[in-house]
Enzyme design. Structure first.
Site, PDB file in Angstrom:
ATOM      1  N   GLY A  62     -31.696  39.278   2.815  1.00  0.00           N
ATOM      2  CA  GLY A  62     -32.037  40.639   3.231  1.00  0.00           C
ATOM      3  C   GLY A  62     -30.814  41.286   3.839  1.00  0.00           C
ATOM      4  O   GLY A  62     -29.760  41.342   3.210  1.00  0.00           O
ATOM      5  N   SER A  63     -30.939  41.730   5.074  1.00  0.00           N
ATOM      6  CA  SER A  63     -29.822  42.423   5.724  1.00  0.00           C
ATOM      7  C   SER A  63     -28.603  41.524   5.904  1.00  0.00           C
ATOM      8  O   SER A  63     -27.484  42.027   6.026  1.00  0.00           O
ATOM      9  CB  SER A  63     -30.250  43.003   7.069  1.00  0.00           C
ATOM     10  OG  SER A  63     -30.656  41.974   7.953  1.00  0.00           O
ATOM     11  N   PHE A  98     -28.240  30.837   4.198  1.00  0.00           N
ATOM     12  CA  PHE A  98     -28.564  31.691   3.063  1.00  0.00           C
ATOM     13  C   PHE A  98     -29.160  32.990   3.567  1.00  0.00           C
ATOM     14  O   PHE A  98     -30.141  32.999   4.311  1.00  0.00           O
ATOM     15  CB  PHE A  98     -29.556  30.995   2.119  1.00  0.00           C
ATOM     16  CG  PHE A  98     -29.899  31.817   0.911  1.00  0.00           C
ATOM     17  CD1 PHE A  98     -29.009  31.908  -0.150  1.00  0.00           C
ATOM     18  CD2 PHE A  98     -31.098  32.503   0.829  1.00  0.00           C
ATOM     19  CE1 PHE A  98     -29.311  32.667  -1.274  1.00  0.00           C
ATOM     20  CE2 PHE A  98     -31.412  33.262  -0.287  1.00  0.00           C
ATOM     21  CZ  PHE A  98     -30.514  33.350  -1.341  1.00  0.00           C
ATOM     22  N   GLY A  99     -28.565  34.111   3.137  1.00  0.00           N
ATOM     23  CA  GLY A  99     -29.066  35.431   3.488  1.00  0.00           C
ATOM     24  C   GLY A  99     -29.616  36.129   2.262  1.00  0.00           C
ATOM     25  O   GLY A  99     -28.994  36.110   1.199  1.00  0.00           O
ATOM     26  N   GLU A 137     -33.057  37.376  14.343  1.00  0.00           N
ATOM     27  CA  GLU A 137     -34.194  37.091  13.467  1.00  0.00           C
ATOM     28  C   GLU A 137     -35.451  36.697  14.254  1.00  0.00           C
ATOM     29  O   GLU A 137     -36.355  36.066  13.717  1.00  0.00           O
ATOM     30  CB  GLU A 137     -33.809  35.973  12.485  1.00  0.00           C
ATOM     31  CG  GLU A 137     -32.555  36.242  11.687  1.00  0.00           C
ATOM     32  CD  GLU A 137     -32.663  37.453  10.774  1.00  0.00           C
ATOM     33  OE1 GLU A 137     -33.767  37.721  10.260  1.00  0.00           O
ATOM     34  OE2 GLU A 137     -31.649  38.141  10.575  1.00  0.00           O
TER      35      GLU A 137
END
Length: 188
Positions: free
Chosen positions: A27-28, A24-25, A99
């Site tokens: 942000g960027s 799950f993303g 990350e």
């Protein structure tokens, strides 16, 4: 906890033996998927809210002048919209490096528009990491973003790109859009 979380993430074995995992993303990762994926779908997670409370010393700022980037903060009843990617475990090495500035992998239920859900993972920078900047008003966050720049470019671009991606996907986020409004007002 140190800024660099690569080694900690490499010890996460929750998905060992899996050939494919949902990521799950929020942000960027929504607008910059610089990794191979099998499938990409809009998705949500529950009880977390997106906040620009994480410092960026390695991408959108520097050690002495960190930028601000998104993380997730626990909030009962909140729903955060983002993008889910079906990936193979080989992608973890790249993501762990990308990350590394305080983000840790966390297993999470990812919900899709068709009503289905899958257990997947998300990278979250918790309050106990060395790069966590904490809560601030949207205007204060906008001011810091406006003056921050790092190896991956202007912090402003990160925020604007995220806001644009959320709008294109029909996703609402008052926090992001309010910071964006302040940034635009500053530019005049």
């Amino acid at each position: 906890m140190s800024h660099n979380t690569v080694a900690i993430n490499q010890r996460m074995d929750r998905f060992d033996g899996h050939h494919r995992v949902w990521l799950f993303g929020y942000g960027s990762l929504i607008f910059k998927a610089d990794f191979p994926y099998i499938e990409r779908r809009p998705a949500t997670i529950a009880n977390w809210t997106r906040r620009f409370w994480q410092g960026s010393h390695d991408h959108r700022g520097t050690e002495t002048a960190p930028g601000r980037v998104a993380t997730l903060v626990a909030e009962a009843g909140a729903i955060t919209a983002g993008m889910a990617y079906l990936i193979t475990p080989e992608v973890f090495a790249h993501l762990d490096h990308r990350e590394k500035n305080g983000y840790l992998r966390l297993a999470i239920d990812i919900h899709f528009d068709d009503g289905s859900s899958e257990l997947g993972l998300v990278y979250i920078a918790a309050e106990d990491n060395a790069a966590f900047l904490g809560e601030a008003s949207e205007i204060e966050i906008a001011r810091q973003i406006a003056r921050s720049h790092g190896p991956s470019g202007a912090n402003r671009d990160y925020l604007i790109d995220l806001a644009q991606a959320l709008r294109e996907l029909g996703m609402e986020d008052g926090h992001v859009f309010e910071i964006e409004r302040h940034l635009i007002d500053m530019r005049g």
